[in-house]
Design an enzyme around this catalytic site. Structure first.
Site, mmCIF file in Angstrom:
data_model
loop_
_atom_site.group_PDB
_atom_site.id
_atom_site.type_symbol
_atom_site.label_atom_id
_atom_site.label_comp_id
_atom_site.label_asym_id
_atom_site.label_seq_id
_atom_site.Cartn_x
_atom_site.Cartn_y
_atom_site.Cartn_z
ATOM 1 N N HIS A 158 40.545 33.719 51.095
ATOM 2 C CA HIS A 158 40.922 34.302 52.396
ATOM 3 C C HIS A 158 41.162 35.821 52.331
ATOM 4 O O HIS A 158 42.168 36.345 52.769
ATOM 5 C CB HIS A 158 42.029 33.534 53.115
ATOM 6 C CG HIS A 158 43.381 33.407 52.452
ATOM 7 N ND1 HIS A 158 44.019 34.423 51.798
ATOM 8 C CD2 HIS A 158 44.235 32.362 52.406
ATOM 9 C CE1 HIS A 158 45.193 34.011 51.377
ATOM 10 N NE2 HIS A 158 45.352 32.763 51.729
ATOM 11 N N HIS A 180 53.401 21.872 50.875
ATOM 12 C CA HIS A 180 52.932 23.022 51.652
ATOM 13 C C HIS A 180 51.726 22.558 52.473
ATOM 14 O O HIS A 180 50.880 21.811 51.972
ATOM 15 C CB HIS A 180 52.538 24.119 50.661
ATOM 16 C CG HIS A 180 52.046 25.406 51.226
ATOM 17 N ND1 HIS A 180 52.243 25.796 52.529
ATOM 18 C CD2 HIS A 180 51.352 26.425 50.635
ATOM 19 C CE1 HIS A 180 51.697 26.994 52.705
ATOM 20 N NE2 HIS A 180 51.146 27.390 51.576
ATOM 21 N N GLU A 229 49.285 24.457 53.752
ATOM 22 C CA GLU A 229 48.052 25.254 53.705
ATOM 23 C C GLU A 229 46.943 24.419 53.060
ATOM 24 O O GLU A 229 47.176 23.627 52.145
ATOM 25 C CB GLU A 229 48.264 26.566 52.945
ATOM 26 C CG GLU A 229 47.096 27.522 53.177
ATOM 27 C CD GLU A 229 47.376 28.971 52.775
ATOM 28 O OE1 GLU A 229 48.405 29.232 52.138
ATOM 29 O OE2 GLU A 229 46.545 29.840 53.127
ATOM 30 N N ASP A 251 44.509 24.713 51.013
ATOM 31 C CA ASP A 251 44.145 24.646 49.589
ATOM 32 C C ASP A 251 44.950 23.567 48.865
ATOM 33 O O ASP A 251 44.547 23.121 47.782
ATOM 34 C CB ASP A 251 44.279 26.000 48.887
ATOM 35 C CG ASP A 251 45.588 26.705 49.162
ATOM 36 O OD1 ASP A 251 46.196 26.482 50.220
ATOM 37 O OD2 ASP A 251 46.006 27.510 48.307
ATOM 38 N N HIS A 285 54.951 29.966 50.822
ATOM 39 C CA HIS A 285 54.272 31.042 51.467
ATOM 40 C C HIS A 285 54.212 30.884 52.989
ATOM 41 O O HIS A 285 53.919 31.826 53.721
ATOM 42 C CB HIS A 285 52.877 31.101 50.799
ATOM 43 C CG HIS A 285 51.786 31.778 51.437
ATOM 44 N ND1 HIS A 285 50.550 31.237 51.630
ATOM 45 C CD2 HIS A 285 51.722 33.031 51.941
ATOM 46 C CE1 HIS A 285 49.757 32.097 52.198
ATOM 47 N NE2 HIS A 285 50.431 33.179 52.394
ATOM 48 N N ASP A 311 53.113 27.440 45.675
ATOM 49 C CA ASP A 311 52.517 28.771 45.539
ATOM 50 C C ASP A 311 53.319 29.696 44.610
ATOM 51 O O ASP A 311 52.750 30.574 43.944
ATOM 52 C CB ASP A 311 52.397 29.449 46.911
ATOM 53 C CG ASP A 311 51.145 29.020 47.668
ATOM 54 O OD1 ASP A 311 50.161 28.633 47.022
ATOM 55 O OD2 ASP A 311 51.165 29.082 48.903
ATOM 56 N N TYR A 355 48.726 38.163 42.306
ATOM 57 C CA TYR A 355 49.029 37.057 43.228
ATOM 58 C C TYR A 355 50.294 37.386 44.020
ATOM 59 O O TYR A 355 50.337 37.259 45.255
ATOM 60 C CB TYR A 355 49.211 35.789 42.398
ATOM 61 C CG TYR A 355 49.401 34.529 43.185
ATOM 62 C CD1 TYR A 355 48.344 33.663 43.418
ATOM 63 C CD2 TYR A 355 50.655 34.169 43.674
ATOM 64 C CE1 TYR A 355 48.520 32.497 44.124
ATOM 65 C CE2 TYR A 355 50.838 33.002 44.378
ATOM 66 C CZ TYR A 355 49.770 32.173 44.597
ATOM 67 O OH TYR A 355 49.962 31.007 45.302
ATOM 68 N N HIS A 412 48.687 26.893 41.585
ATOM 69 C CA HIS A 412 47.500 27.650 41.161
ATOM 70 C C HIS A 412 47.713 28.153 39.739
ATOM 71 O O HIS A 412 48.774 28.670 39.407
ATOM 72 C CB HIS A 412 47.267 28.880 42.054
ATOM 73 C CG HIS A 412 47.013 28.572 43.495
ATOM 74 N ND1 HIS A 412 45.855 27.978 43.938
ATOM 75 C CD2 HIS A 412 47.771 28.788 44.593
ATOM 76 C CE1 HIS A 412 45.899 27.847 45.258
ATOM 77 N NE2 HIS A 412 47.051 28.322 45.678
HETATM 78 FE FE1 FEO Z 1 49.848 29.120 50.639
HETATM 79 FE FE2 FEO Z 1 48.046 28.204 47.796
HETATM 80 O O1 FEO Z 1 48.551 28.169 49.626
#
Ligand code: FEO
Length: 392
Positions: free
Chosen positions: A24, A78, A80, A82, A145, A164, A192, A223
């Site tokens: 993104h 979360h 989001e 991903d 996040h 995250d 990051y 991640h």
């Molecule tokens: Fe806020 Fe890795 O997603």
């Protein structure tokens, strides 16, 4: 590469995205991973999922351990995509799984993002989820996040599933910090943080304080690599980044049409370096803005150069400053400079944007018509020296 064991009965079952180069808008030169974790106890629990195209990769790792119909809980830390993108498929294929997420924002965001119509068990801070020999607890981390973000903690094993937070975009066959090495990991953790979390520095500080009250032997983010040997390094780095600590460093960021603004940038950098300040110089044509932002994180001074184009800022500089404003860097001083032809304006407009980003503006008037001459470049060098005096 199959499942990876973190501790007895606890596994990494995520996916490796070797080829993603734009996340993104964030340049992911080294790819990334989407980490999901499986806890096998009397109740089998999946913590987070993976980006939708990687569902099959996650499932193949889970099925090395248990069939999907043995999954009792899926924790969504979360909303989001991903991390949540595979939820519709896993809920379809794991019919006995109960989806658990944060009451405040989590349920609503999952439903709106994924159009889920299943039951969702909402949890809040302090709630416990017994799994058998183990019990999970949850800590909301809103805006780390998204508003729905939380971390899941496993006492006894002392594992923090941090989503995250503490992550890095690195694709690797290694899963642990002591396998890949800090020299490789920390620059990615810093990039990051700078691009994803810099805006939330005060919240980071509060979260680090909150987490200091629990015993953590392993941080398993969503991640990148898992922290088990260098926890102090990443936690103290987050504390410093959250406070907005800066070093004796300046970043000169510019773009140029016919090389004049670049001449000024180099002269300013020369002045800074001559006084012993660490300088990084970036052309926004050559360097991706998310790499530049990493260097901004611990810099004390930002010097931004823009030519004037059509009475305005150069578009790449305008885009960078828009991005910077959103991230609200802490504890910076800076100013702008630039060349113009018949009517100026680029550097002045950039200065207003820099001020709106929260940068303390240093008085300057480095706006030169067409190609700067020796006297004008000497002025840039002297200005660099003066800035060095402010930051040493
Ligand atoms: Fe806020 Fe890795 O997603």
């Amino acid at each position: 590469m199959g499942k990876v064991m973190l501790a007895d009965g606890i596994y990494w079952v995520g996916a490796i995205d070797w080829n993603i180069r734009n996340f993104h808008g964030y340049s992911t030169h080294k790819g990334t991973t989407y980490n999901a974790y499986l806890i096998v106890d009397e109740k089998v629990t999946l913590i987070d999922t993976v980006k939708a195209p990687f569902y099959g990769e996650m499932v193949s790792r889970i099925e090395e351990i248990v069939p999907l119909d043995k999954i009792d809980y899926i924790i969504a830390n979360h909303a989001e995509m991903d991390h949540s993108g595979s939820l519709p498929m896993i809920l379809r294929d794991a019919p006995n799984a109960n989806l658990v997420t944060l009451q405040k924002f989590g349920e609503a965001n999952l439903r709106k993002n994924l159009h889920l119509d299943c039951d969702i068990t909402p949890i809040k801070e302090g709630d416990e989820l017994p799994l058998g020999k183990r019990t999970l607890t949850f800590v909301p981390t809103p805006m780390l996040h998204w508003p729905d973000s939380m971390v899941t903690y496993l006492p006894g094993d002392n594992i923090l599933f941090s989503n995250d937070a503490f992550g890095q975009h690195i694709a690797s066959s290694q899963r642990f910090d002591d396998e890949l090495g800090l020299d490789t990991i920390m620059p990615e953790a810093e990039k990051y943080y700078a691009n994803i979390l810099m805006l939330f520095g005060d919240l980071i500080t509060r979260t680090v304080d909150k987490l200091s009250g629990i015993e953590i032997d392993m941080i398993a983010p969503s991640h990148g690599i898992i922290w088990r040997s260098h926890l102090e390094a990443i936690i103290s780095a987050y504390a410093a980044w959250g406070r907005g600590d800066t070093s004796n460093k300046a970043v000169v960021i510019y773009d140029t049409m016919w090389g004049s603004t670049e001449k000024m940038a180099r002269a300013i950098a020369e002045g800074l370096a001559s006084e012993g300040v660490e300088v990084k110089l970036y052309s926004l044509t050559s360097t991706d803005r998310s790499d530049v932002i990493k260097e901004v994180l611990d810099a004390r001074a930002l010097l931004v150069g823009s030519p004037t184009l059509n009475n305005g800022m150069f578009p790449s500089v305008a885009g960078f400053l828009c991005y910077l404003k959103g991230l609200k860097p802490k504890n910076k001083i800076g100013t702008t400079f630039g060349s113009y032809g018949w009517a100026g304006g680029g550097a002045q407009l950039a200065r207003a944007e820099l001020e709106q980003a929260g940068v303390e503006i240093i008085d300057s008037n480095l706006n030169f018509k067409f190609v700067p001459d020796k006297e004008e470049l000497d002025e840039c060098v002297e200005f660099g020296k003066a800035i060095a005096g402010r930051i040493k």
